[in-house]
Design an enzyme around this catalytic site. Structure first.
Site, PDB file in Angstrom:
ATOM      1  CG  HIS A 167      -1.686   1.243   1.402  1.00  9.80           C
ATOM      2  ND1 HIS A 167      -2.413   1.806   0.373  1.00  9.80           N
ATOM      3  CD2 HIS A 167      -1.859   2.075   2.462  1.00  9.80           C
ATOM      4  CE1 HIS A 167      -3.004   2.909   0.806  1.00  9.80           C
ATOM      5  NE2 HIS A 167      -2.678   3.109   2.065  1.00  9.80           N
ATOM      6  CG  HIS A 208      -1.078   7.381   0.962  1.00  8.33           C
ATOM      7  ND1 HIS A 208      -0.913   7.829   2.247  1.00  8.33           N
ATOM      8  CD2 HIS A 208      -1.986   6.370   1.031  1.00  8.33           C
ATOM      9  CE1 HIS A 208      -1.673   7.120   3.073  1.00  8.33           C
ATOM     10  NE2 HIS A 208      -2.334   6.213   2.359  1.00  8.33           N
ATOM     11  CG  ASP A 245       3.131  -5.995 -21.903  1.00  7.80           C
ATOM     12  OD1 ASP A 245       2.432  -6.573 -22.755  1.00  7.80           O
ATOM     13  OD2 ASP A 245       4.181  -5.390 -22.178  1.00  7.80           O
ATOM     14  CG  HIS A 278      -6.849   5.212   1.154  1.00 15.93           C
ATOM     15  ND1 HIS A 278      -7.222   4.196   2.009  1.00 15.93           N
ATOM     16  CD2 HIS A 278      -5.572   5.509   1.477  1.00 15.93           C
ATOM     17  CE1 HIS A 278      -6.222   3.914   2.818  1.00 15.93           C
ATOM     18  NE2 HIS A 278      -5.221   4.689   2.520  1.00 15.93           N
ATOM     19  CE1 TYR A 287      10.310 -10.848 -20.127  1.00 15.02           C
ATOM     20  CE2 TYR A 287       8.269 -10.412 -21.307  1.00 15.02           C
ATOM     21  CZ  TYR A 287       9.646 -10.396 -21.258  1.00 15.02           C
ATOM     22  OH  TYR A 287      10.357  -9.954 -22.324  1.00 15.02           O
TER      23      TYR A 287
HETATM   24 ZN   LIG Z   1      -3.296   4.657   3.260  1.00 19.17          ZN
END
Ligand SMILES: [Zn+2]
Length: 233
Positions: A112, A114, A137, A177, A231
């Site tokens: 995660h 930002h 791809d 977010h 790949y």
């Molecule tokens: Zn966050």
């Protein structure tokens, strides 16, 4: 080697890997301050390893990585506490990562951030259209938007899983977010986070000068199939 020794060694290895991958988030300028996190599933166990809350990236060490169960609860192994979890809380996003591991068994890593451009698309609640062959791809189509969700329960994790299970994309832009990405392992999830920011930036710039050209779905599908065969795995 005893089962206990094997799991100790496995956890030590995953802690090293997860710690080292956080340096990629700063190297590619996907995070500021203590925001962002990488986690990995511990192979063969209902456990995950994730960044601690509130530690600067430059100060992270493998020993600080927190081992939790797949509900995000820190665990110290058996009664001896031999895994030695630090006196640090796991990342505040741990519940979302844990939800993904519980509901997507093929996922071995979650990231995660930002990161700026991807989060700008999330702020508008707009999916990134698939207008680049590298997007075909890596993402197999557009990068979808997940629902607005507040931290504190399973709603972020639920939004990630419900959005990604119907998509080839390993990245979802949670509305207002930012991006969450998944992979077969933590390194793959980090790669998806880097690529997500890259295409978010490129398509944003293309938009400044006109309307990017769509790619036929058939071409997207064949590019994706070829790339994943060559790949993937
Ligand atoms: Zn966050």
């Amino acid at each position: 080697m005893s089962a206990g020794a094997v799991i100790l060694e496995t956890i030590a290895r995953v802690r090293e890997e997860v710690c080292a991958l956080h340096a990629e988030l700063t190297r590619y300028e996907l995070v500021v301050w203590t925001a962002g996190n990488v986690s990995a599933r511990v192979p063969g166990h209902d456990l995950m390893v994730i960044k601690p809350s509130g530690v600067s990236y430059q100060d992270l060490t493998p020993e600080q990585m927190v081992v939790t169960d797949l509900y995000g609860v820190p665990v110290d192994g058996d009664a001896t506490g031999e895994w030695g979890n630090p006196e640090l809380s796991p990342s505040s996003d741990t519940a979302a990562h844990a939800y993904v591991y519980r509901h997507m068994h093929e996922v071995g890593g979650v990231v995660h951030t930002h990161s700026t451009y991807a989060t700008a698309w999330a702020a508008r609640g707009e999916a990134i259209p698939c207008v680049l062959t590298m997007m075909s791809d890596e993402f197999g189509g557009s990068i979808p938007v997940g629902p607005f969700a507040l931290i504190g329960d399973d709603s972020i994790g639920h939004g990630i899983v419900e959005t990604l299970k119907n998509s080839h994309s390993p990245a979802v832009l949670m509305q207002n977010h930012g991006p969450f990405t998944i992979g077969k392992d933590a390194k793959s999830a980090v790669k998806a986070a880097v690529m997500c920011e890259e295409v978010a930036r490129t398509v944003h710039i293309a938009r400044q000068l006109g309307e990017p050209l769509a790619i036929d779905q058939g071409h997207i599908d064949s590019l994706y199939a070829r790339y994943q065969n060559v790949y993937g795995q």
